[in-house]
Design a protein around this motif. Sequence first.
Motif, PDB file in Angstrom:
ATOM      1  N   GLY A  19      62.616 -54.338 -31.573  1.00 39.45           N
ATOM      2  CA  GLY A  19      61.819 -54.577 -30.367  1.00 39.45           C
ATOM      3  C   GLY A  19      60.442 -55.124 -30.665  1.00 39.45           C
ATOM      4  N   LEU A  20      60.255 -55.661 -31.851  1.00 35.85           N
ATOM      5  CA  LEU A  20      58.964 -56.218 -32.251  1.00 35.85           C
ATOM      6  C   LEU A  20      58.923 -57.707 -31.932  1.00 35.85           C
ATOM      7  N   VAL A  21      59.037 -58.001 -30.644  1.00 29.93           N
ATOM      8  CA  VAL A  21      59.086 -59.370 -30.148  1.00 29.93           C
ATOM      9  C   VAL A  21      58.108 -59.496 -28.983  1.00 29.93           C
ATOM     10  N   SER A  22      57.442 -60.625 -28.932  1.00 27.70           N
ATOM     11  CA  SER A  22      56.531 -60.905 -27.827  1.00 27.70           C
ATOM     12  C   SER A  22      56.790 -62.338 -27.386  1.00 27.70           C
ATOM     13  N   PHE A  23      56.493 -62.628 -26.113  1.00 31.76           N
ATOM     14  CA  PHE A  23      56.765 -63.948 -25.542  1.00 31.76           C
ATOM     15  C   PHE A  23      55.479 -64.601 -25.058  1.00 31.76           C
ATOM     16  N   SER A  24      55.344 -65.891 -25.325  1.00 31.96           N
ATOM     17  CA  SER A  24      54.216 -66.649 -24.780  1.00 31.96           C
ATOM     18  C   SER A  24      54.431 -66.840 -23.283  1.00 31.96           C
ATOM     19  N   ASP A  40      69.082 -61.718 -23.038  1.00 26.93           N
ATOM     20  CA  ASP A  40      69.739 -62.990 -23.354  1.00 26.93           C
ATOM     21  C   ASP A  40      69.159 -63.593 -24.626  1.00 26.93           C
ATOM     22  N   ILE A  41      67.834 -63.569 -24.724  1.00 24.94           N
ATOM     23  CA  ILE A  41      67.157 -64.144 -25.887  1.00 24.94           C
ATOM     24  C   ILE A  41      67.506 -63.344 -27.135  1.00 24.94           C
ATOM     25  N   ALA A  42      67.454 -62.017 -27.029  1.00 29.22           N
ATOM     26  CA  ALA A  42      67.782 -61.155 -28.173  1.00 29.22           C
ATOM     27  C   ALA A  42      69.215 -61.413 -28.634  1.00 29.22           C
ATOM     28  N   GLU A  43      70.157 -61.472 -27.708  1.00 28.09           N
ATOM     29  CA  GLU A  43      71.556 -61.707 -28.064  1.00 28.09           C
ATOM     30  C   GLU A  43      71.721 -63.047 -28.767  1.00 28.09           C
ATOM     31  N   ALA A  44      71.067 -64.086 -28.257  1.00 29.96           N
ATOM     32  CA  ALA A  44      71.188 -65.419 -28.853  1.00 29.96           C
ATOM     33  C   ALA A  44      70.639 -65.432 -30.279  1.00 29.96           C
ATOM     34  N   PHE A  81      74.246 -71.196 -24.381  1.00 33.31           N
ATOM     35  CA  PHE A  81      73.526 -71.686 -25.551  1.00 33.31           C
ATOM     36  C   PHE A  81      72.026 -71.616 -25.263  1.00 33.31           C
ATOM     37  N   ILE A  82      71.294 -70.992 -26.173  1.00 32.39           N
ATOM     38  CA  ILE A  82      69.855 -70.768 -25.969  1.00 32.39           C
ATOM     39  C   ILE A  82      69.074 -71.268 -27.181  1.00 32.39           C
ATOM     40  N   TYR A  83      67.975 -71.958 -26.882  1.00 31.07           N
ATOM     41  CA  TYR A  83      67.051 -72.505 -27.885  1.00 31.07           C
ATOM     42  C   TYR A  83      65.817 -71.616 -27.911  1.00 31.07           C
ATOM     43  N   SER A 102      58.812 -70.624 -27.328  1.00 28.47           N
ATOM     44  CA  SER A 102      59.705 -71.311 -26.400  1.00 28.47           C
ATOM     45  C   SER A 102      61.044 -70.588 -26.379  1.00 28.47           C
ATOM     46  N   SER A 103      61.598 -70.391 -25.183  1.00 25.47           N
ATOM     47  CA  SER A 103      62.890 -69.724 -25.015  1.00 25.47           C
ATOM     48  C   SER A 103      63.558 -70.303 -23.778  1.00 25.47           C
ATOM     49  N   LYS A 104      64.609 -71.108 -23.987  1.00 27.49           N
ATOM     50  CA  LYS A 104      65.241 -71.764 -22.841  1.00 27.49           C
ATOM     51  C   LYS A 104      66.685 -72.084 -23.152  1.00 27.49           C
ATOM     52  N   ARG A 105      67.405 -72.485 -22.117  1.00 29.20           N
ATOM     53  CA  ARG A 105      68.776 -72.925 -22.323  1.00 29.20           C
ATOM     54  C   ARG A 105      68.765 -74.160 -23.211  1.00 29.20           C
ATOM     55  N   SER A 106      69.702 -74.207 -24.125  1.00 29.84           N
ATOM     56  CA  SER A 106      69.809 -75.339 -25.019  1.00 29.84           C
ATOM     57  C   SER A 106      70.515 -76.482 -24.295  1.00 29.84           C
ATOM     58  N   ILE A 107      70.051 -77.676 -24.524  1.00 27.20           N
ATOM     59  CA  ILE A 107      70.623 -78.854 -23.861  1.00 27.20           C
ATOM     60  C   ILE A 107      71.793 -79.379 -24.659  1.00 27.20           C
TER      61      ILE A 107
END
Length: 107
Positions: A19-24, A40-44, A81-83, A102-107
């Motif tokens: 759980g040592l994650v932070s988001f901009s 979702d981000i953690a799973e990816a 798919f997540i970038y 950055s955390s978003k759906r991958s294109i």
Amino acid sequence: MTREQSDILVRIKRAVIAGLVSFSRKARQEMDDDGLTDMDIAEAILNAPAIYKKIRSRNPFHPEKMEYLYIIQGVNLDGIFIYTKGKFIKNEDKEIFYFLISSKRSI
């Protein structure tokens, strides 16, 4: 994947598990735009087989300082798919968390 990249990916995954994650703010906005959650981000990241790319960047708050950003592309448990792009934040040479830029759906 090189041994160094493998070691870094393990460190990133351990930070996520702990759980040592932070988001901009940008990462949060991208997540909101794409309907993604922290889980979702953690799973990816945890499902990612490798670091897609490692890039050198200048810290906008300390332009004289170079830093490494890690790009990871993975799939969450729903098959999305997540970038992600992130870096380690240190305090007096001690790693404290993984910061997602950055955390978003991958294109």
